[in-house]
Design a protein around this motif. Sequence first.
Motif, PDB file in Angstrom:
ATOM      1  N   THR A 134      -5.990 103.609   4.694  1.00  0.00           N
ATOM      2  CA  THR A 134      -6.453 102.425   5.428  1.00  0.00           C
ATOM      3  C   THR A 134      -5.279 101.528   5.812  1.00  0.00           C
ATOM      4  O   THR A 134      -5.220 101.005   6.923  1.00  0.00           O
ATOM      5  CB  THR A 134      -7.483 101.637   4.586  1.00  0.00           C
ATOM      6  N   ASN A 171      -4.268 100.487   9.564  1.00  0.00           N
ATOM      7  CA  ASN A 171      -4.150  99.078   9.970  1.00  0.00           C
ATOM      8  C   ASN A 171      -2.803  98.798  10.630  1.00  0.00           C
ATOM      9  O   ASN A 171      -2.711  98.043  11.595  1.00  0.00           O
ATOM     10  CB  ASN A 171      -4.349  98.151   8.770  1.00  0.00           C
ATOM     11  N   HIS A 210      -2.950 100.199  14.076  1.00  0.00           N
ATOM     12  CA  HIS A 210      -3.853  99.429  14.942  1.00  0.00           C
ATOM     13  C   HIS A 210      -3.125  98.306  15.677  1.00  0.00           C
ATOM     14  O   HIS A 210      -3.585  97.835  16.711  1.00  0.00           O
ATOM     15  CB  HIS A 210      -4.999  98.808  14.129  1.00  0.00           C
ATOM     16  N   GLU A 211      -1.999  97.854  15.103  1.00  0.00           N
ATOM     17  CA  GLU A 211      -1.269  96.739  15.716  1.00  0.00           C
ATOM     18  C   GLU A 211      -0.519  97.164  16.972  1.00  0.00           C
ATOM     19  O   GLU A 211      -0.045  96.322  17.732  1.00  0.00           O
ATOM     20  CB  GLU A 211      -0.279  96.157  14.695  1.00  0.00           C
TER      21      GLU A 211
END
Length: 217
Positions: A166, A170, A173-174
């Motif tokens: 995860t 994350n 995702h940026e």
Amino acid sequence: MPEVIFPGPEGRLEGRYHPQKVKDAPIAIILHPHPQFGGTMNNRVVYNLHYAFMSLGFTVLRFNFRGVGRSQGEYDQGVGELSDAASALDYLQSMNANSKHCWVAGFSFGAWIGMQLLMRRPEITGFISVSPPADRYDFSFLAPCPSSGLIINGAADRVAPPADTTALVNKLHEQKGITITHEEVEGAGHFFEDPHMDPMIESVKGYVSRRLTETTR
């Protein structure tokens, strides 16, 4: 399933190659888990990924890294294995010069190798990373990650803890311009023992099918 032997950096590499009749079929290579922990191209996850891509119309190659099965050479900490994967992609491309889509899928250690291959080969349009060992290997080379893909893991994975996966997702995702899709299979461990294999493979097939109908990376 035709057996193939093709040249690698340290000698011959052994693979299984499944061509489609369509000349411009998309291509995919499938990368197996850690050679020192029993990983081979006949691993159940790798085998099922191979047939999933095949059923979607891909020409597919899976192969044994150096020192595994009939592949020559010795385990090389991931450095040589990345070179093996590049050779496998070269071989696949040489046989399928008209292909417009190129995918890489990897399981566990193979997911780590696959993500590195992604950084080297701009022609790769999509990736599948199954149970990436984000606790064990550094994925910070994905800056930026060059193409969109699916990261899928088991919620009960004790080998590659879901929290680390995860955290990796994350971080990705940026990044702008790509979409990282993340799915967690409830109750599944690292190896997607039954009954968790089928839902994982269905997720992969659904994701790849959607991407093939889109024109974006």
